[in-house]
Design a protein around this motif. Structure first.
Motif, PDB file in Angstrom:
ATOM      1  N   VAL A   1     -51.212 -92.814  -9.668  1.00 36.65           N
ATOM      2  CA  VAL A   1     -52.024 -91.454 -10.303  1.00 36.65           C
ATOM      3  C   VAL A   1     -51.392 -91.200 -11.650  1.00 36.65           C
ATOM      4  N   LYS A   2     -51.969 -91.074 -12.705  1.00 38.79           N
ATOM      5  CA  LYS A   2     -51.293 -90.587 -14.106  1.00 38.79           C
ATOM      6  C   LYS A   2     -52.301 -89.837 -14.898  1.00 38.79           C
ATOM      7  N   PRO A   3     -51.781 -88.892 -15.815  1.00 39.94           N
ATOM      8  CA  PRO A   3     -52.653 -88.175 -16.869  1.00 39.94           C
ATOM      9  C   PRO A   3     -53.577 -89.639 -17.438  1.00 39.94           C
ATOM     10  N   VAL A   4     -54.556 -89.105 -17.971  1.00 38.03           N
ATOM     11  CA  VAL A   4     -55.588 -89.995 -18.813  1.00 38.03           C
ATOM     12  C   VAL A   4     -55.050 -90.204 -20.398  1.00 38.03           C
ATOM     13  N   ASP A   5     -54.274 -89.122 -20.672  1.00 36.37           N
ATOM     14  CA  ASP A   5     -53.957 -89.155 -22.316  1.00 36.37           C
ATOM     15  C   ASP A   5     -52.652 -88.881 -22.713  1.00 36.37           C
ATOM     16  N   LEU A   6     -51.471 -89.333 -21.774  1.00 38.23           N
ATOM     17  CA  LEU A   6     -50.058 -89.194 -22.259  1.00 38.23           C
ATOM     18  C   LEU A   6     -49.458 -90.564 -22.107  1.00 38.23           C
ATOM     19  N   CYS A   7     -48.225 -90.464 -22.668  1.00 41.19           N
ATOM     20  CA  CYS A   7     -47.492 -91.904 -22.771  1.00 41.19           C
ATOM     21  C   CYS A   7     -46.178 -91.637 -22.431  1.00 41.19           C
TER      22      CYS A   7
ATOM     23  N   GLY B   1     -44.627 -92.705 -19.733  1.00 39.59           N
ATOM     24  CA  GLY B   1     -44.343 -92.809 -18.167  1.00 39.59           C
ATOM     25  C   GLY B   1     -44.564 -91.220 -17.651  1.00 39.59           C
ATOM     26  N   GLU B   2     -44.777 -90.170 -18.689  1.00 44.47           N
ATOM     27  CA  GLU B   2     -45.030 -88.975 -18.187  1.00 44.47           C
ATOM     28  C   GLU B   2     -46.037 -88.764 -17.062  1.00 44.47           C
ATOM     29  N   GLY B   3     -45.631 -88.131 -15.694  1.00 48.09           N
ATOM     30  CA  GLY B   3     -46.867 -88.006 -15.011  1.00 48.09           C
ATOM     31  C   GLY B   3     -47.376 -89.016 -13.950  1.00 48.09           C
ATOM     32  N   ILE B   4     -46.781 -90.219 -14.239  1.00 47.32           N
ATOM     33  CA  ILE B   4     -47.105 -91.473 -13.334  1.00 47.32           C
ATOM     34  C   ILE B   4     -46.245 -91.470 -12.008  1.00 47.32           C
ATOM     35  N   ARG B   5     -47.122 -91.315 -11.074  1.00 45.44           N
ATOM     36  CA  ARG B   5     -46.621 -91.358  -9.832  1.00 45.44           C
ATOM     37  C   ARG B   5     -47.170 -92.307  -8.667  1.00 45.44           C
ATOM     38  N   PRO B   6     -46.256 -92.970  -8.056  1.00 47.22           N
ATOM     39  CA  PRO B   6     -46.923 -93.842  -7.003  1.00 47.22           C
ATOM     40  C   PRO B   6     -47.434 -92.993  -5.787  1.00 47.22           C
ATOM     41  N   CYS B   7     -48.423 -93.292  -4.953  1.00 45.95           N
ATOM     42  CA  CYS B   7     -48.753 -92.630  -3.832  1.00 45.95           C
ATOM     43  C   CYS B   7     -48.987 -93.467  -2.636  1.00 45.95           C
TER      44      CYS B   7
END
Length: 321
Positions: free
Chosen positions: A44-50, A52-58
Motif C-alpha cells: 500500500v502506498k500514497p498515490v502522489d508521494l516519492c 518511499g514515504e508511506g509505502i508499507r507491506p501488508c
C-alpha cells in the motif's frame, strides 16, 4: 506524472500491454468491507508521494486497514493505492527524449535492502547495465517507446520502474523526471551524454541541446552503480570513513546525507540514507570489492556509541541471475 490519477496510469499502461498483475482491478479503490477478498501480501502506498514515504507491506487485512489509512493521510490528495506484492527482481529503464525522438539510455537493476522483510522502498545498490538489458531491448522496449509517443512527450527524460518476474516484465510506476539515483551520472560517465545538462538547456532555451542521442547505448561496457547506506532511527553522533571513501579510485562521487546531531526517524523510507556513493568497476568483481571496502571504512554511531547502520550488503547477490 506523479499527480495524474491512477485511472489514467492504468489506461496508458494497459493500452500498451504493460501492467503489474492488477488486471482484475481488485486492489484499487476498495472499501474496508471488501479488503478481506485480497490475497496477501500486498503493498500500500500514497498515490502522489516519492522517496518511499508511506509505502508499507501488508500481510493481512488488519495491517492493510492500518497502513491504508496512514498512506491516505500522508497523500497530498488523501488517496492511497494497493498493489499486488511482486517478489521479482526490480529494475528501472531510463529514456531520453529530444525533438520527439526516444532513446533508451540505461536499464538498471535495484537490489533492495534486506534489513526489513518485504520492504521495497530502500535499495542498497542501483547498477547498470541490468542483468536483463538484452531481454528488455528485445521485449518491452518497443511498446514502452510507443507508450511514450502516445502520451505526447517531446523532450526530457522518463523512467519506468518494474520487475522481472517469471520471465516477464511487469511495470508499476513511471515518472517524467530524473530518479533519485541521478542516472545522468552513470550515463554521462559511460556514453558521454548528459541529459541533466540537456534539460537545463531545455528550461532556458526550449531545446534539448548539447548532446546527440546517437551517443546513447544501454549496453554499458563496464558496471556503474549508486551504492547507498542507511541508518536506523536515533540521533547521529559520529560518522567515520567518509574522507577515505572519497579518495578510493573507483569512487566517482560520495555524499553524506546527515550531519552530527541529526535525528533520523525509523520510517522505512529513503530519508534514512546516510551515505551515497557513485562507483565504477572493471567488472562485477572489481565493483564488489569497492563495495566491501566502503562498508569496512564507513560507520555511523549514535550518541551512545552504538552503530546505527543497516546490515551490510551481501555482494554475492550481484553474481546471481
Amino acid at each position: 506524472m506523479r499527480n495524474i490519477t491512477e485511472n489514467q496510469i492504468e489506461l496508458i499502461l494497459i493500452r500498451h500491454g504493460q501492467t503489474v498483475g492488477n488486471e482484475e482491478k481488485r486492489y484499487i479503490g476498495r472499501t474496508d468491507e471488501s479488503l478481506s477478498e485480497i490475497g496477501y501480501p500486498v503493498i500500500v502506498k500514497p498515490v502522489d508521494l516519492c522517496g518511499g514515504e508511506g509505502i508499507r507491506p501488508c500481510r493481512n487485512a488488519e495491517e492493510l486497514r492500518e497502513n491504508y489509512k496512514n498512506a491516505a493521510r500522508l497523500s497530498l490528495s488523501h488517496r492511497a493505492i494497493v498493489e499486488q506484492f511482486i517478489p521479482g527482481e526490480e529494475l528501472t529503464a531510463v529514456d531520453t527524449l529530444k525533438d520527439g525522438k526516444i532513446s533508451l539510455s540505461a536499464v538498471k537493476d535495484k537490489y533492495m535492502s534486506e534489513e526489513h522483510e518485504l520492504m521495497t522502498s530502500q535499495f542498497d545498490i542501483c547498477i547498470a547495465p541490468s542483468r536483463w538489458v538484452s531481454e528488455y531491448c528485445s521485449g518491452p522496449d518497443r511498446k514502452i517507446r510507443e507508450l511514450i509517443a502516445d502520451m505526447g512527450f517531446h523532450d526530457g527524460t522518463i523512467f519506468f520502474q518494474g520487475f522481472f518476474y517469471k520471465g516477464e516484465f511487469l511495470f508499476h510506476e513511471a515518472g517524467c523526471r530524473m530518479t533519485g539515483a541521478e542516472d545522468f551520472r552513470m550515463i554521462s560517465e559511460m556514453n558521454g551524454i548528459n541529459f541533466y545538462e540537456m534539460m537545463l538547456h531545455l528550461s532556458l532555451t526550449g531545446k534539448m541541446e548539447g548532446y546527440l542521442l546517437e551517443q546513447d547505448d544501454p549496453f554499458f561496457q563496464y558496471p556503474l552503480a549508486k551504492f547507498t547506506m542507511y541508518a536506523h532511527g536515533g540521533m547521529v553522533g559520529e560518522q567515520t570513513g567518509f574522507e577515505q571513501i572519497r579518495m578510493l579510485p573507483n569512487v566517482l562521487k560520495a555524499e553524506l546525507h546527515k550531519e552530527e546531531g541529526t535525528i533520523i526517524e525509523e520510517n522505512s523510507a529513503l530519508k534514512q540514507r546516510v551515505l551515497s556513493t557513485y562507483i565504477k568497476g572493471r567488472d562485477l568483481k572489481d565493483l564488489s570489492e569497492t563495495i566491501k571496502t566502503i562498508q569496512v571504512l564507513f560507520d555511523v554511531k549514535d550518541t551512545n556509541g552504538r552503530s546505527m547502520l543497516f546490515k551490510k550488503f551481501n555482494t554475492e547477490r550481484l553474481f546471481s541471475k
